[in-house]
Motif scaffolding. Structure first.
Motif, PDB file in Angstrom:
ATOM      1  N   HIS A 308      41.052 -20.828  39.571  1.00 49.36           N
ATOM      2  CA  HIS A 308      40.720 -19.472  40.005  1.00 49.36           C
ATOM      3  C   HIS A 308      41.886 -18.773  40.688  1.00 49.36           C
ATOM      4  CE1 HIS A 308      39.965 -21.979  43.555  1.00 49.36           C
ATOM      5  NE2 HIS A 308      40.174 -20.909  44.263  1.00 49.36           N
ATOM      6  N   ARG A 309      42.826 -19.549  41.251  1.00 46.19           N
ATOM      7  CA  ARG A 309      43.966 -18.918  41.932  1.00 46.19           C
ATOM      8  C   ARG A 309      44.904 -18.231  40.943  1.00 46.19           C
ATOM      9  NH1 ARG A 309      43.359 -20.287  47.042  1.00 46.19           N
ATOM     10  NH2 ARG A 309      42.404 -22.309  47.528  1.00 46.19           N
ATOM     11  N   GLN A 310      44.862 -18.632  39.682  1.00 48.76           N
ATOM     12  CA  GLN A 310      45.732 -18.027  38.684  1.00 48.76           C
ATOM     13  C   GLN A 310      45.211 -16.649  38.264  1.00 48.76           C
ATOM     14  OE1 GLN A 310      48.088 -20.305  38.820  1.00 48.76           O
ATOM     15  NE2 GLN A 310      46.534 -21.634  39.767  1.00 48.76           N
ATOM     16  N   LYS A 311      43.991 -16.293  38.672  1.00 49.17           N
ATOM     17  CA  LYS A 311      43.395 -15.014  38.300  1.00 49.17           C
ATOM     18  C   LYS A 311      43.467 -13.986  39.425  1.00 49.17           C
ATOM     19  CE  LYS A 311      39.547 -15.406  35.866  1.00 49.17           C
ATOM     20  NZ  LYS A 311      38.209 -15.826  35.395  1.00 49.17           N
ATOM     21  N   ARG A 312      43.915 -14.405  40.594  1.00 52.33           N
ATOM     22  CA  ARG A 312      43.911 -13.511  41.744  1.00 52.33           C
ATOM     23  C   ARG A 312      45.310 -12.967  41.989  1.00 52.33           C
ATOM     24  NH1 ARG A 312      40.003 -16.892  45.939  1.00 52.33           N
ATOM     25  NH2 ARG A 312      38.115 -16.773  44.652  1.00 52.33           N
ATOM     26  N   ASP A 313      45.410 -11.654  42.015  1.00 53.79           N
ATOM     27  CA  ASP A 313      46.730 -11.034  42.120  1.00 53.79           C
ATOM     28  C   ASP A 313      47.338 -11.134  43.507  1.00 53.79           C
ATOM     29  OD1 ASP A 313      46.424 -10.432  39.493  1.00 53.79           O
ATOM     30  OD2 ASP A 313      46.034  -8.291  39.769  1.00 53.79           O
ATOM     31  N   ASN A 314      46.583 -11.631  44.494  1.00 54.38           N
ATOM     32  CA  ASN A 314      47.167 -11.851  45.817  1.00 54.38           C
ATOM     33  C   ASN A 314      47.628 -13.295  46.007  1.00 54.38           C
ATOM     34  OD1 ASN A 314      44.662 -13.039  45.893  1.00 54.38           O
ATOM     35  ND2 ASN A 314      44.093 -12.262  47.917  1.00 54.38           N
ATOM     36  N   GLU A 315      47.516 -14.117  44.941  1.00 60.00           N
ATOM     37  CA  GLU A 315      47.946 -15.512  45.003  1.00 60.00           C
ATOM     38  C   GLU A 315      49.380 -15.662  44.484  1.00 60.00           C
ATOM     39  OE1 GLU A 315      46.747 -18.408  46.018  1.00 60.00           O
ATOM     40  OE2 GLU A 315      44.753 -17.801  46.688  1.00 60.00           O
ATOM     41  N   GLY A 316      50.049 -16.709  44.963  1.00 60.61           N
ATOM     42  CA  GLY A 316      51.431 -16.943  44.557  1.00 60.61           C
ATOM     43  C   GLY A 316      51.588 -17.406  43.119  1.00 60.61           C
ATOM     44  N   LYS A 317      50.552 -18.030  42.528  1.00 63.53           N
ATOM     45  CA  LYS A 317      50.561 -18.480  41.132  1.00 63.53           C
ATOM     46  C   LYS A 317      51.807 -19.300  40.809  1.00 63.53           C
ATOM     47  CE  LYS A 317      47.864 -14.469  39.632  1.00 63.53           C
ATOM     48  NZ  LYS A 317      47.705 -13.404  38.623  1.00 63.53           N
ATOM     49  N   THR A 318      52.060 -20.288  41.657  1.00 64.59           N
ATOM     50  CA  THR A 318      53.304 -21.063  41.581  1.00 64.59           C
ATOM     51  C   THR A 318      53.544 -21.641  40.193  1.00 64.59           C
ATOM     52  OG1 THR A 318      52.963 -21.645  43.913  1.00 64.59           O
ATOM     53  CG2 THR A 318      54.587 -22.930  42.679  1.00 64.59           C
ATOM     54  N   PHE A 319      52.496 -22.185  39.565  1.00 66.98           N
ATOM     55  CA  PHE A 319      52.677 -22.884  38.296  1.00 66.98           C
ATOM     56  C   PHE A 319      52.171 -22.100  37.087  1.00 66.98           C
ATOM     57  CE2 PHE A 319      52.515 -26.185  41.562  1.00 66.98           C
ATOM     58  CZ  PHE A 319      53.664 -26.913  41.263  1.00 66.98           C
ATOM     59  N   ALA A 320      51.741 -20.852  37.291  1.00 66.71           N
ATOM     60  CA  ALA A 320      51.131 -20.083  36.204  1.00 66.71           C
ATOM     61  C   ALA A 320      52.052 -19.923  35.011  1.00 66.71           C
ATOM     62  CB  ALA A 320      50.677 -18.718  36.723  1.00 66.71           C
ATOM     63  N   ASP A 321      53.336 -19.726  35.241  1.00 67.87           N
ATOM     64  CA  ASP A 321      54.290 -19.520  34.147  1.00 67.87           C
ATOM     65  C   ASP A 321      55.046 -20.793  33.786  1.00 67.87           C
ATOM     66  OD1 ASP A 321      53.645 -16.812  33.943  1.00 67.87           O
ATOM     67  OD2 ASP A 321      55.063 -16.284  35.530  1.00 67.87           O
ATOM     68  N   HIS A 322      54.548 -21.946  34.226  1.00 67.22           N
ATOM     69  CA  HIS A 322      55.277 -23.192  33.987  1.00 67.22           C
ATOM     70  C   HIS A 322      54.534 -24.156  33.058  1.00 67.22           C
ATOM     71  CE1 HIS A 322      57.727 -21.743  37.299  1.00 67.22           C
ATOM     72  NE2 HIS A 322      58.597 -22.685  37.029  1.00 67.22           N
ATOM     73  N   VAL A 323      53.483 -23.679  32.401  1.00 68.34           N
ATOM     74  CA  VAL A 323      52.789 -24.540  31.437  1.00 68.34           C
ATOM     75  C   VAL A 323      53.758 -24.878  30.302  1.00 68.34           C
ATOM     76  CG1 VAL A 323      50.867 -24.747  29.835  1.00 68.34           C
ATOM     77  CG2 VAL A 323      50.552 -23.536  32.008  1.00 68.34           C
TER      78      VAL A 323
END
Length: 567
Positions: A308-323
């Motif tokens: 769910h953190r990957q869907k929230r624009d206030n989250e850092g999304k540390t690994f979202a672009d590292h798949v």
């Protein structure tokens, strides 16, 4: 084979609780199907708890309780799976967040329970019908979200499974004497300011029904035996020693003799930590031994891979672009697998059969050969990860979200503890330092994952040794914590041990406190950072502590006073 299946079906009759919940669910669904804003999904979960708690302090049994309680959770979604009332509101709103609380309901399956279900369903629907209107307006005035995935993963058919949960066999009468004896042992030391010896046992049975046809009964047993010992150092620092064992089977708890050994060991550790000097801010080689390594991964990676953190624009999304990209050495794998009941000789706290959204617990591969592969998923999908992997979890009164269960770190390339120590010293000398650190025990940790505050972690070290390059004996240090940021920390991982160890505990986040485990081998880092812990300001007790003499009478000998004290 058909007759075996038939026997299973006959033996899996629904409980009276399930029947009541299903009837109230059907009644509510029928009543709301023609509403202007009908629910697209409803789930009802009753949690039946049996708990036994014993606490000994000051050489006596201070608390004893046996309780039975029941709680109700209603998950009701208005809107559509694409946009429903669980969607976060962006910007300020009095409707932001989930305002539900733990709701205790009657223990029996009679009219009072039906009324409790009816009232909660009515209240949850009213709130949801109002919220969906605000959400749609919110969507119209805000920019497009970074991940426009739906809010919910619907299923054509919910799971049906009714499991027996073993009874809780924890005898207060059988344990009280052992706890008091351990408390007496601890209180006989002048170094102890406070100490608690506790036994907590619980059994919970979850009964869940939903509008997709899920009919589940499952649960868990858990028992924890623990010792907490506190003292105050001459410089004002509060020093704590904690020992605990978590088990599913109460028969695997330590014996009364083992508990006394724990007490003696805890006193030895307390005195050593009280006498230890405070550390200093540091950057250099660090060896994290078993439990510390497990908590390190829990804090550095675990919360950042919750779906769910990957869907929230206030989250850092540390690994979202590292798949599909390398985030760890190629010899490291990480999987979160709640199906594992026991590993490395310990029963795992994060084991469960079904998550709190009715999905079977299953392995979630996070890192494979150093490559990041995916996230912990609830029924809140991502565009690239549309299905749950059974990690939607919560404590009662909260909305289920993606959470950790059993986070297991394994290494394809390992070495012995002695070799890890030698590698640590080699790194210390190569960096021109006088010493490195070994972290043996931790007291938990926390992490920040948002965009406003630093996206950093803190692992609360409790037993830390300074290891000198010139061969001097190791020196116990207190007052420092591991800190840092994920990618820098992972880039400095250079070796792993052959000694997996288990950390059992509970983890707190937006969906409440849930039981978790972390399993990892010792890990060597070329460089990590320490910062100073918060510092205590009060002196040790000014009055000497009353200590029991051989006849059981309280005395206060001069030996109970600290050197340098005012009295």
């Amino acid at each position: 084979m058909w007759w075996v299946l038939g026997m299973i079906a006959l033996g899996a009759a629904p409980s009276s609780t399930e029947v009541l919940l299903a009837e109230e669910l059907d009644r509510a669904t029928e009543a709301l199907e023609d509403a202007e804003e009908p629910p697209h999904y409803i789930a009802l979960t009753a949690s039946d708890w049996h708990e036994v708690t014993l606490r000994a302090r000051d050489g006596t049994l201070a608390y004893e309780a046996e309780e039975r309680s029941r709680y109700l959770d209603v998950d009701l979604r208005v809107g559509t799976p694409e946009l429903d009332t669980t969607h976060p509101l962006r910007g300020f709103s009095s409707l932001d967040g989930d305002d539900r609380n733990a709701l205790q309901v009657p223990l029996d399956d009679g009219p009072a329970m039906r009324h409790a279900v009816w009232r909660e369903l009515d209240g949850r629907y009213r709130d949801a019908a109002e919220r969906i209107v605000v959400l749609r307006a919110n969507q119209r005035v805000k920019v497009e979200e970074e991940d426009p995935a739906p809010d919910f993963q619907p299923m054509t058919q919910g799971h049906v499974d009714r499991q027996e949960v073993p009874t809780l066999d924890v005898s207060a009468a059988g344990w009280s004497g052992a706890l008091v004896a351990a408390s007496e042992r601890l209180e006989a030391s002048a170094d102890v300011v406070s100490a608690t010896v506790a036994l907590q046992g619980s059994r919970v049975v979850y009964t869940m029904v939903d509008t997709e046809g899920a009919r589940l009964q499952h649960g868990r047993r858990h028992a924890r035996l623990s010792i907490t010992v506190q003292g105050v150092a001459d410089d004002g620092d509060e020093v704590t020693v904690f020992r605990a064992r978590d088990v599913h089977d109460p028969d695997r708890l330590p014996s009364a003799d083992e508990l006394l050994t724990w007490s003696d060991d805890a006193l030895t550790d307390l005195r050593a930590r009280l006498a230890a000097p405070r550390g200093e801010p540091y950057s250099g080689p660090v060896l994290l031994e078993g439990q510390a390594a497990g908590v390190f991964f829990h804090e550095v990676m675990g919360h950042r891979v919750e779906g769910h953190r990957q869907k929230r624009d206030n989250e850092g999304k540390t690994f979202a672009d590292h798949v599909g990209k390398e985030v760890l050495p190629e010899w490291i794998d990480v999987v979160d697998d709640p199906t594992i009941a026991e590993l490395a000789g310990e029963q795992l706290n994060g084991h469960y059969a079904y998550d709190d959204e009715g999905i079977p617990g299953q392995p979630a591969v996070l890192v494979d050969d150093g490559i990041f592969r995916g996230f912990l998923m609830s029924r809140s999908p991502l565009e690239a990860f549309p299905e749950s992997n059974g990690h939607g979890r919560r404590s009662t009164g909260r909305q289920p979200l993606a959470r950790m269960g059993n986070t297991v770190v394994t290494a394809a390339r390992t070495t012995s503890r002695d070799q890890l120590r030698q590698q640590l010293l080699t790194e210390v000398r190569a960096q021109g330092l006088d010493y490195g650190y070994i972290v043996d025990e931790i007291a938990g940790g926390f992490t920040m994952t948002g965009r406003v505050m630093p996206n950093a972690f803190n692992v609360r070290a409790s037993t830390t040794y300074r290891v000198y390059a010139d061969g001097r004996p190791d020196e116990l240090i207190r007052g420092i914590d591991l800190v840092g940021t994920p990618f820098v920390a992972f880039a400095n991982l250079i070796a792993a041990g052959d000694d997996p160890a288990v950390f059992n505990g509970t983890c707190g986040a937006e969906s409440g406190w849930v039981p978790v485990s972390a399993v990892a081998p010792s890990l060597l880092f070329r460089k990590l950072e320490f910062q100073l812990k918060e510092k205590g300001e009060d002196r040790p007790p000014l009055l000497p502590k009353p200590l029991p003499d051989r006849d059981g009478e309280a005395t206060a000998p001069a030996s109970a006073r600290r050197d340098g004290g005012d009295l």
